[in-house]
Scaffold this motif. Structure first.
Motif, PDB file in Angstrom:
ATOM      1  N   SER A   4       0.234  -1.067   0.130  1.00  0.00           N
ATOM      2  CA  SER A   4       0.073   0.221  -0.511  1.00  0.00           C
ATOM      3  C   SER A   4       0.944   0.984   0.507  1.00  0.00           C
ATOM      4  O   SER A   4       0.226   1.917  -0.508  1.00  0.00           O
ATOM      5  N   ASP A   8       0.675   4.269  -3.444  1.00  0.00           N
ATOM      6  CA  ASP A   8      -0.052   4.845  -2.402  1.00  0.00           C
ATOM      7  C   ASP A   8       0.811   6.023  -3.003  1.00  0.00           C
ATOM      8  O   ASP A   8       0.879   6.968  -3.706  1.00  0.00           O
ATOM      9  N   LEU A  11       0.404   6.542  -6.959  1.00  0.00           N
ATOM     10  CA  LEU A  11      -0.819   6.915  -6.700  1.00  0.00           C
ATOM     11  C   LEU A  11      -0.790   8.240  -7.328  1.00  0.00           C
ATOM     12  O   LEU A  11      -1.001   8.979  -7.727  1.00  0.00           O
ATOM     13  N   SER A  12       0.924   9.016  -5.821  1.00  0.00           N
ATOM     14  CA  SER A  12       0.930  10.275  -5.872  1.00  0.00           C
ATOM     15  C   SER A  12       1.325  11.065  -7.351  1.00  0.00           C
ATOM     16  O   SER A  12       1.003  12.393  -7.629  1.00  0.00           O
ATOM     17  N   PRO A  16      -6.467  12.608 -11.450  1.00  0.00           N
ATOM     18  CA  PRO A  16      -7.738  11.084 -11.090  1.00  0.00           C
ATOM     19  C   PRO A  16      -7.784  10.698 -11.965  1.00  0.00           C
ATOM     20  O   PRO A  16      -7.890  11.045 -13.453  1.00  0.00           O
ATOM     21  N   ASP A  30      -5.019  -5.446  -6.626  1.00  0.00           N
ATOM     22  CA  ASP A  30      -4.362  -4.239  -6.781  1.00  0.00           C
ATOM     23  C   ASP A  30      -5.148  -2.965  -7.354  1.00  0.00           C
ATOM     24  O   ASP A  30      -5.427  -2.268  -7.802  1.00  0.00           O
ATOM     25  N   ALA A  33      -8.719  -1.422  -6.282  1.00  0.00           N
ATOM     26  CA  ALA A  33      -8.511  -0.717  -5.289  1.00  0.00           C
ATOM     27  C   ALA A  33      -7.917  -0.135  -5.843  1.00  0.00           C
ATOM     28  O   ALA A  33      -8.872   1.435  -6.062  1.00  0.00           O
ATOM     29  N   LEU A  34      -7.118   0.274  -6.984  1.00  0.00           N
ATOM     30  CA  LEU A  34      -7.552   1.057  -7.909  1.00  0.00           C
ATOM     31  C   LEU A  34      -8.212   1.691  -8.818  1.00  0.00           C
ATOM     32  O   LEU A  34      -9.272   2.597  -9.218  1.00  0.00           O
ATOM     33  N   ALA A  36     -11.396   1.454  -7.659  1.00  0.00           N
ATOM     34  CA  ALA A  36     -12.050   1.537  -6.197  1.00  0.00           C
ATOM     35  C   ALA A  36     -12.103   2.821  -6.224  1.00  0.00           C
ATOM     36  O   ALA A  36     -12.846   3.870  -5.828  1.00  0.00           O
ATOM     37  N   ARG A  37     -10.623   2.991  -6.192  1.00  0.00           N
ATOM     38  CA  ARG A  37     -10.100   5.025  -6.080  1.00  0.00           C
ATOM     39  C   ARG A  37     -10.653   5.567  -7.491  1.00  0.00           C
ATOM     40  O   ARG A  37      -9.708   7.181  -7.400  1.00  0.00           O
ATOM     41  N   GLY A  38     -11.259   5.236  -8.241  1.00  0.00           N
ATOM     42  CA  GLY A  38     -11.159   6.292  -9.524  1.00  0.00           C
ATOM     43  C   GLY A  38     -10.748   5.957 -11.062  1.00  0.00           C
ATOM     44  O   GLY A  38     -10.917   6.675 -11.723  1.00  0.00           O
TER      45      GLY A  38
END
Length: 173
Positions: A4, A8, A11-12, A16, A30, A33-34, A36-38
């Motif tokens: 994670s 993270d 992803l920074s 979006p 993974d 999870a990505l 779900a984060r859009g």
């Protein structure tokens, strides 16, 4: 293994909704999870069974999976993805195919796209062919060797780190 913090950090660098390719998606954890984060995610794996398990565990990944053993041509147009990630995947490929895999990733990423990966730089207990006691192959290059591969495909380094094994196993970096 909990990636994670690494995910993270990756992803920074992304906007979006960025289009992300995961190599070696395995059980889909993974990728789901990505999603779900859009993020707009495609999950690639060389195992039909792993893709089926990922779809079972994460039905939202159906239609977002690619079956492709590496190396191979990823079935998208040039510059399709904003980013790609490969956690503990590339090190299982034979050294002679790594150039091809890095070049193919450069092809499917937009210019300036982000490619994040984790690999072994050292692993004890391998036989002369680079296999462990379970028969899994490992290509263990030093940091400079991995960097030469991605630079050869046109990537530059934004961030690089080396650490002991995340699970605390000795002899693995």
């Amino acid at each position: 293994i909990d990636f994670s913090a690494v995910v993270d950090a990756f992803l920074s660098y992304l906007a979006p909704g960025a289009r992300v390719l995961e190599l070696g998606a395995g059980s889909g954890l993974d990728a789901a999870a990505l999603l779900a984060r859009g993020f707009d995610v495609m999950a690639l794996d060389g195992s039909r069974g792993m893709l089926a398990e990922a779809a079972r565990l994460h039905p939202q990944l159906r239609g977002r999976q690619i079956l492709l053993p590496l190396p191979g041509r990823i079935p998208v147009e040039e510059g399709h993805f904003d980013a790609a990630m490969a956690w503990a995947v590339l090190m299982h490929l034979r050294p002679e195919v790594l150039d091809e895999v890095f070049r193919e990733l450069a092809r499917v990423l937009l210019p300036g796209g982000i490619f994040a990966y984790s690999v072994n730089t050292a692993r004890s207990g391998l036989d002369a062919e680079g296999s462990d006691e379970r028969g899994r192959h490992f290509t263990c290059l030093d940091v400079e060797g991995w960097e030469a591969l991605h630079r050869g495909a046109g990537f530059s380094t934004i961030d690089c780190g080396e650490s002991d094994d995340l699970t605390g196993r000795p002899g693995i970096r």
